[in-house]
Enzyme design. Structure first.
Site, PDB file in Angstrom:
ATOM      1  N   VAL A 162       0.861  -1.087  -0.214  1.00  0.00           N
ATOM      2  CA  VAL A 162      -0.048   0.088  -0.024  1.00  0.00           C
ATOM      3  C   VAL A 162       0.826   1.393  -0.018  1.00  0.00           C
ATOM      4  O   VAL A 162       0.586   2.089  -0.887  1.00  0.00           O
ATOM      5  CB  VAL A 162      -0.980   0.204   1.151  1.00  0.00           C
ATOM      6  CG1 VAL A 162      -1.773   1.060   1.010  1.00  0.00           C
ATOM      7  CG2 VAL A 162      -1.632  -1.270   1.332  1.00  0.00           C
ATOM      8  N   ASP A 163       1.957   1.180   0.792  1.00  0.00           N
ATOM      9  CA  ASP A 163       2.809   2.399   0.844  1.00  0.00           C
ATOM     10  C   ASP A 163       3.395   2.397  -0.525  1.00  0.00           C
ATOM     11  O   ASP A 163       3.658   3.859  -1.144  1.00  0.00           O
ATOM     12  CB  ASP A 163       4.046   1.840   1.883  1.00  0.00           C
ATOM     13  CG  ASP A 163       3.649   2.551   3.230  1.00  0.00           C
ATOM     14  OD1 ASP A 163       2.554   3.351   3.333  1.00  0.00           O
ATOM     15  OD2 ASP A 163       4.370   2.366   4.073  1.00  0.00           O
ATOM     16  N   GLU A 164       3.750   1.571  -1.113  1.00  0.00           N
ATOM     17  CA  GLU A 164       4.643   1.435  -2.365  1.00  0.00           C
ATOM     18  C   GLU A 164       3.458   1.968  -3.428  1.00  0.00           C
ATOM     19  O   GLU A 164       4.044   2.758  -4.304  1.00  0.00           O
ATOM     20  CB  GLU A 164       5.083  -0.117  -2.938  1.00  0.00           C
ATOM     21  CG  GLU A 164       6.302  -0.554  -1.918  1.00  0.00           C
ATOM     22  CD  GLU A 164       6.253  -2.073  -1.952  1.00  0.00           C
ATOM     23  OE1 GLU A 164       5.569  -2.699  -2.457  1.00  0.00           O
ATOM     24  OE2 GLU A 164       7.012  -2.403  -1.029  1.00  0.00           O
ATOM     25  N   ALA A 209       3.135   5.834  -2.833  1.00  0.00           N
ATOM     26  CA  ALA A 209       4.445   6.349  -3.258  1.00  0.00           C
ATOM     27  C   ALA A 209       4.271   6.706  -4.965  1.00  0.00           C
ATOM     28  O   ALA A 209       4.840   7.934  -5.405  1.00  0.00           O
ATOM     29  CB  ALA A 209       5.527   5.514  -2.844  1.00  0.00           C
TER      30      ALA A 209
END
Length: 396
Positions: free
Chosen positions: A169-171, A174
């Site tokens: 999810v962070d990726e 980003a």
């Protein structure tokens, strides 16, 4: 060659992965990324991998902070705020991923900053958005994998909800930050206008599950994970990981008649429709895996790939590093760090014929470029010395 973002300055107030991986992408393309950190450096610098650091720095930090310059500031002080505003005044883009309201407490809100730089692109990245019932909740990758349904549909039927093995999810968030920053820069190039951009983890988690979400919300089907480990709750056999005599092999989409002929398993030829391969996915996987367990991985792959069956090795990272295609793509690079020595990390994943990215500098030490940044902003030696003595700026 020219870099695509030569001449673009990013004021980077981000930490952890959601923001720093995005700003590294921009830095790789030539942007001057000024990483504004708290005194001592951001928290990710000391996040252990497997309970340990790589010497004195987190390998996670090293993976996401090359091509940046670091200045460390006490943002709670009036002088620290003034330095931050001076950085923003000269920047094209400001990116931050604090919880909603934190930049306001520093006196660095969108309204504050655009007062000194009306054309600024101001990117805020949060867990759930700047307002709404969850705005004050902590936003973190595992939490969003769970809330968005991803963990619920990963793994086998009788397993507990299972998160995936990376901060997906962070990726994705980003990448959305980097992509929409570029959209805003393109708009600014054409019109001269800055704008506010908001990205959040919840929206990112739903965005990358657009296929599955659309299927679940529009079809009268009760989707659930398979007993035998078909790798997607929404797909039929053979889609999954298969044990072999010496490891595992992945098999993706493949017509049952083709598999039946290729592997000499005539019982598979009876499954001819997509509905049958979904409804009987566990039975099909049991038939296939009884066969693959008797085969060496290399031999099985050679047989499958010769017939253009979609199949691949199941590697660990050491295997990946030695993979001939990875080596050919030059995707793993070595960087020299002034305190951590040489380390291996992922390189730039996209080739561009006219404006390629490059790696110009390793991840900075906390405040490594504080003096250079202040000098560029017009602070003379006496003022720099005062800010250092008063604990406003670190690294001097």
């Amino acid at each position: 060659m020219n870099r695509a973002l030569d001449g673009v300055t990013i004021a980077d107030f981000t930490q952890m992965m959601q923001g720093p991986w995005a700003t590294q992408k921009l830095g790789d393309m030539g942007a001057d990324v000024i990483k504004v950190e708290r005194l001592g450096g951001e928290w990710e610098r000391t996040l252990e991998a497997g309970g340990r650091l790589l010497d004195d720095v987190s390998p996670f930090f090293l993976a996401m902070n090359r091509n940046k310059r670091s200045i460390t500031l006490d943002l709670k002080s009036d002088d620290g705020r003034e330095v931050a505003l001076d950085i923003a005044r000269e920047a094209d883009v400001l990116i931050e991923n604090f919880r909603p309201g934190v930049m306001e407490t520093f006196g660095l809100s969108y309204e504050d900053v655009t007062t000194v730089n009306p054309e600024l692109i101001y990117v805020s990245a949060t867990g759930f958005g700047s307002d709404g019932p969850y705005a004050e909740r902590p936003g973190q990758d595992l939490l969003l994998q769970s809330m968005s349904g991803l963990a619920r549909y990963t793994g086998r039927k009788d397993d507990p909800p299972t998160p995936v093995g990376t901060a997906v999810v962070d990726e994705h968030a980003a990448m959305l930050i980097a992509l929409h920053t570029m959209f805003a820069l393109f708009h600014k190039e054409r019109t001269g206008e800055g704008q506010r951009v908001e990205v959040n983890l919840l929206n990112a988690a739903l965005d990358f599950q657009c296929q599955e979400l659309t299927a679940a919300l529009n079809m009268d089907v009760e989707f659930e994970r398979s007993e035998e480990g078909i790798a997607q709750a929404w797909l039929g056999a053979p889609y999954g990981i298969y044990e072999t005599a010496d490891g595992h092999v992945a098999i993706a989409m493949a017509p049952m008649p083709l598999l039946a002929e290729t592997l000499d398993l005539p019982e598979l030829a009876t499954y001819t429709t997509a509905e049958e391969t979904y409804e009987s996915r566990d039975e099909i996987k049991r038939i296939l895996e009884a066969y693959t367990r008797e085969q060496a991985s290399e031999d099985l792959l050679e047989t499958l790939l010769a017939e253009d069956v979609w199949a691949a090795e199941v590697n660990d990272f050491q295997d990946v590093a030695a993979d001939p295609q990875v080596e050919h793509n030059e995707m793993l690079i070595e960087l020299d760090h002034p305190t951590e020595g040489t380390f291996t990390t992922a390189g730039i994943p996209v080739e561009m014929s006219e404006t390629p990215g490059d790696v110009r500098s390793p991840p900075p030490r906390p405040g490594e470029q504080s003096e250079a940044v202040l000098t560029e902003l017009g602070y003379d030696a006496a003022e720099r010395e005062r800010l250092a003595k008063e604990g406003i700026v670190g690294g001097l």
